[in-house]
Design an enzyme around this catalytic site. Structure first.
Site, PDB file in Angstrom:
ATOM      1  N   MET A  33       0.839  -1.201   0.000  1.00 15.32           N
ATOM      2  CA  MET A  33       0.000   0.000   0.000  1.00 15.32           C
ATOM      3  C   MET A  33       0.880   1.258   0.000  1.00 15.32           C
ATOM      4  O   MET A  33       0.411   2.344   0.339  1.00 15.32           O
ATOM      5  CB  MET A  33      -0.940  -0.006   1.202  1.00 15.32           C
ATOM      6  CG  MET A  33      -1.895  -1.204   1.163  1.00 15.32           C
ATOM      7  SD  MET A  33      -3.416  -0.952   2.076  1.00 15.32           S
ATOM      8  CE  MET A  33      -2.786  -0.754   3.726  1.00 15.32           C
ATOM      9  N   HIS A  40       9.407  -3.352   3.613  1.00 10.82           N
ATOM     10  CA  HIS A  40       9.045  -3.542   2.202  1.00 10.82           C
ATOM     11  C   HIS A  40      10.315  -3.764   1.366  1.00 10.82           C
ATOM     12  O   HIS A  40      10.328  -4.596   0.455  1.00 10.82           O
ATOM     13  CB  HIS A  40       8.323  -2.301   1.666  1.00 10.82           C
ATOM     14  CG  HIS A  40       7.033  -1.978   2.366  1.00 10.82           C
ATOM     15  ND1 HIS A  40       6.887  -0.861   3.161  1.00 10.82           N
ATOM     16  CD2 HIS A  40       5.835  -2.604   2.384  1.00 10.82           C
ATOM     17  CE1 HIS A  40       5.651  -0.819   3.627  1.00 10.82           C
ATOM     18  NE2 HIS A  40       4.992  -1.861   3.185  1.00 10.82           N
TER      19      HIS A  40
HETATM   20  P1  AMP Z   1       1.511  -3.067   3.460  1.00  5.72           P
HETATM   21  O1  AMP Z   1       2.026  -2.007   2.558  1.00  5.72           O
HETATM   22  O2  AMP Z   1       1.460  -2.684   4.892  1.00  5.72           O
HETATM   23  O3  AMP Z   1       0.224  -3.671   2.950  1.00  5.72           O
HETATM   24  O4  AMP Z   1       2.567  -4.244   3.401  1.00  5.72           O
HETATM   25  C1  AMP Z   1       2.977  -4.794   2.174  1.00  5.72           C
HETATM   26  C2  AMP Z   1       3.793  -6.027   2.452  1.00  5.72           C
HETATM   27  O5  AMP Z   1       4.940  -5.693   3.232  1.00  5.72           O
HETATM   28  C3  AMP Z   1       3.020  -7.094   3.255  1.00  5.72           C
HETATM   29  O6  AMP Z   1       3.324  -8.373   2.720  1.00  5.72           O
HETATM   30  C4  AMP Z   1       3.561  -6.923   4.628  1.00  5.72           C
HETATM   31  O7  AMP Z   1       3.492  -8.087   5.419  1.00  5.72           O
HETATM   32  C5  AMP Z   1       5.009  -6.562   4.350  1.00  5.72           C
HETATM   33  N1  AMP Z   1       5.619  -5.888   5.498  1.00  5.72           N
HETATM   34  C6  AMP Z   1       5.170  -4.783   6.146  1.00  5.72           C
HETATM   35  N2  AMP Z   1       5.967  -4.501   7.202  1.00  5.72           N
HETATM   36  C7  AMP Z   1       6.938  -5.443   7.217  1.00  5.72           C
HETATM   37  C8  AMP Z   1       8.052  -5.698   8.060  1.00  5.72           C
HETATM   38  N3  AMP Z   1       8.353  -4.938   9.104  1.00  5.72           N
HETATM   39  N4  AMP Z   1       8.839  -6.752   7.772  1.00  5.72           N
HETATM   40  C9  AMP Z   1       8.567  -7.564   6.708  1.00  5.72           C
HETATM   41  N5  AMP Z   1       7.520  -7.376   5.881  1.00  5.72           N
HETATM   42  C10 AMP Z   1       6.717  -6.331   6.129  1.00  5.72           C
END
Ligand code: AMP
Length: 303
Positions: A33, A40
């Site tokens: 997102m 990320h």
């Molecule tokens: P989001 O943008 O929050 O929807 O996250 C996108 C992807 O990044 C998802 O697969 C999350 O699980 C991953 N993600 C977010 N924060 C972390 C983190 N601290 N460590 C590893 N992966 C992450």
């Protein structure tokens, strides 16, 4: 370092991917997102190492936000994201509009039964249906060889794995360990809402998981004892979790003793000068050496 190609529509994405496929290039996919951070970046770097081209999607998906949640307020930082994407080896950023993803006649909803009703799902009704709907749509658009998801959102990962398996999706779902700050706090786009005091209080979340992890590594397998150790750390910091539960990593059913892989998952609101910030985190208790190493790393950061 080349600048990623930015594509704004489904049609443009498919033209781009057709050409990559024609050249025989493998495709890695990381859906996000936006508001990118080191967590990320870890997914993007892994995708770039394991595939010839990496596609990053940035789409703040309205279907996964409840009516009282922070959709309008969700951070949007495209210029900074572009820089992180370029540094992480991304070839293409898919950055669609809501109208392109969900044309006005869009009617389909993807639901993985039961798994989306516990933990976060119990407090965010419909959230995971929004996630599965957008992720299946994205997976179908990209048709990647591999798609990368963070263990930070463990319930999401479990649900997406189930969905891909049940619906025989050809893309391989790959889990990436949680990336943490020096003091153990899991990186999250929402951490930017925390002020200095909130940031300090938030440390109790990884510390609570570390306390349980320490017990687990010392041989404790009782869910009651492991959860109590974590809860104690939170209450000492003046916190009460929205939930703190030990569940099976595959079925998300409740666990009484850890005899197969289990996830200790927590959701915790932390006060900020504006609205409270909801943090989620988890640790996996397993016999696997690699997963135990992650626990030791968390413990050493949380001292
Ligand atoms: P989001 O943008 O929050 O929807 O996250 C996108 C992807 O990044 C998802 O697969 C999350 O699980 C991953 N993600 C977010 N924060 C972390 C983190 N601290 N460590 C590893 N992966 C992450």
């Amino acid at each position: 370092m080349t600048s990623p190609r930015i594509v704004r529509s489904r049609a443009e994405l498919q033209t781009y991917l057709r050409e990559e496929r024609r050249m025989g290039n493998s495709v890695g996919f990381v859906p996000t997102m936006g508001a990118l951070h080191e967590g990320h970046a870890a997914l993007l770097r892994k995708a770039s190492v394991e595939n010839k081209v990496t596609v990053l999607s940035i789409f703040v998906n309205p279907k996964q936000f409840g009516p009282k949640e922070d959709l309008a307020k969700y951070p949007r930082t495209f210029e900074a994201d572009l820089k992180i994407a370029a540094e992480s080896g991304v070839a293409c950023i898919f950055y669609p509009s809501v109208e392109d993803m969900y044309p006005k006649d869009f009617r389909t909803e993807v639901k993985v039964k039961e798994l989306g009703e516990v933990l976060c799902g119990a407090f965010r009704p419909g959230h995971f249906d929004g996630v599965t709907t957008v992720v299946l749509l994205l997976l179908n658009l990209v048709m990647a060889d591999n798609a990368y998801f963070g263990m930070k959102d463990f319930q999401q990962l479990t649900i997406l794995r189930r969905m891909a398996l049940d619906l025989a999706h050809p893309t391989c779902i790959i889990a990436v360990p949680t990336v943490r700050e020096g003091d153990g706090l899991a990186m999250s786009s929402r951490n930017r809402y925390l002020d200095a005091r909130g940031r300090d209080v938030a440390r109790a979340v990884p510390q609570s998981l570390a306390a349980a992890a320490k017990l687990f590594l010392a041989g404790e397998t009782s869910a009651k004892a492991l959860c109590a150790a974590a809860r104690r750390v939170l209450s000492d910091a003046g916190l009460e979790p929205q939930y703190l539960e030990l569940r099976s990593t595959s079925t998300l059913s409740e666990v009484v003793t850890v005899d197969e892989d289990a996830v200790l998952a927590v959701a915790q609101f932390v006060e900020t000068p504006t609205t409270p910030c909801r943090l989620i985190d988890n640790v996996v208790f397993s016999k696997e050496a690699e997963l135990q190493q992650i626990l030791r790393d968390l413990i050493s950061r949380s001292k």
